[in-house]
Design a protein around this motif. Structure first.
Motif, short mmCIF file in Angstrom:
data_model
loop_
_atom_site.label_atom_id
_atom_site.label_comp_id
_atom_site.label_asym_id
_atom_site.label_seq_id
_atom_site.Cartn_x
_atom_site.Cartn_y
_atom_site.Cartn_z
N SER A 2 0.86 -1.18 0.00
CA SER A 2 0.00 0.00 0.00
C SER A 2 0.89 1.23 0.00
O SER A 2 2.06 1.16 0.38
N ALA A 3 0.33 2.35 -0.40
CA ALA A 3 1.10 3.59 -0.43
C ALA A 3 1.55 3.98 0.97
O ALA A 3 2.65 4.47 1.16
N ALA A 4 0.70 3.72 1.96
CA ALA A 4 1.04 4.09 3.34
C ALA A 4 2.21 3.27 3.86
O ALA A 4 3.03 3.76 4.63
N ALA A 5 2.32 2.00 3.42
CA ALA A 5 3.38 1.12 3.91
C ALA A 5 4.58 1.09 2.98
O ALA A 5 5.63 0.59 3.37
N ALA A 6 4.42 1.59 1.78
CA ALA A 6 5.48 1.48 0.77
C ALA A 6 6.59 2.49 0.98
O ALA A 6 6.36 3.61 1.42
N GLY A 7 7.77 2.05 0.64
CA GLY A 7 8.87 2.99 0.53
C GLY A 7 8.88 3.49 -0.91
O GLY A 7 8.98 2.70 -1.84
N ILE A 8 8.70 4.78 -1.09
CA ILE A 8 8.65 5.34 -2.45
C ILE A 8 10.02 5.21 -3.08
O ILE A 8 11.02 5.66 -2.52
N GLN A 9 10.06 4.56 -4.23
CA GLN A 9 11.31 4.37 -4.95
C GLN A 9 11.54 5.47 -5.98
O GLN A 9 12.65 5.89 -6.20
N ARG A 10 10.45 5.89 -6.63
CA ARG A 10 10.56 6.92 -7.66
C ARG A 10 9.31 7.80 -7.61
O ARG A 10 8.22 7.32 -7.33
N ALA A 11 9.50 9.06 -7.97
CA ALA A 11 8.38 10.01 -8.06
C ALA A 11 8.69 10.99 -9.19
O ALA A 11 9.84 11.39 -9.37
N VAL A 12 7.64 11.32 -9.96
CA VAL A 12 7.78 12.31 -11.03
C VAL A 12 6.55 13.20 -11.04
O VAL A 12 5.52 12.87 -10.47
N THR A 13 6.68 14.33 -11.72
CA THR A 13 5.53 15.20 -11.95
C THR A 13 5.12 15.09 -13.41
O THR A 13 5.95 14.82 -14.28
N LEU A 14 3.83 15.25 -13.66
CA LEU A 14 3.30 15.20 -15.02
C LEU A 14 2.23 16.27 -15.15
O LEU A 14 1.24 16.27 -14.43
#
Length: 110
Positions: A17-29
């Motif tokens: 889940s997003a709450a439990a996940a470690g964000i690996q990558r993020a971008v803007t669009l």
């Protein structure tokens, strides 16, 4: 000119889940007023979203005929922001990297 804004933050993380996940990558669009952002293929991602009518369920549908193992090694994708003037908050968990690859489409290809 008048337009409905489309600006999103997209993430890919490891976890169920997003709450439990470690964000690996993020971008803007940003798709309106023009394709822009840190996404590596802004035009392609915007085009895929337009074809899907902004429906992230359609964008992340796993391609038919995909054969993946049944391992549980989840990845989660999220989209937060505004699409054509409407608030967007989307989250989808894929069971494993094979499903993620088969279902992320151009929008989550970063």
């Amino acid at each position: 000119s008048l337009y409905a804004p489309s600006a999103l933050v997209l993430t890919i993380g490891q976890g169920d889940s997003a709450a439990a996940a470690g964000i690996q990558r993020a971008v803007t669009l940003t798709c309106m007023p023009k394709a822009d952002g840190t996404h590596p293929n802004t035009r392609g991602a915007c085009a895929q979203l337009r074809l899907a009518g902004g429906d992230f369920e359609k964008v992340t549908k796993i391609k038919e005929g995909t054969a993946c193992t049944r391992e549980w090694n989840p990845s989660v994708v999220t989209a937060e922001g505004v699409w054509e003037g409407r608030r967007v908050s989307f989250e989808r968990t894929f069971a494993n990297p094979c499903e993620l690859k088969a279902g992320k489409g151009t929008v989550f290809e970063f």
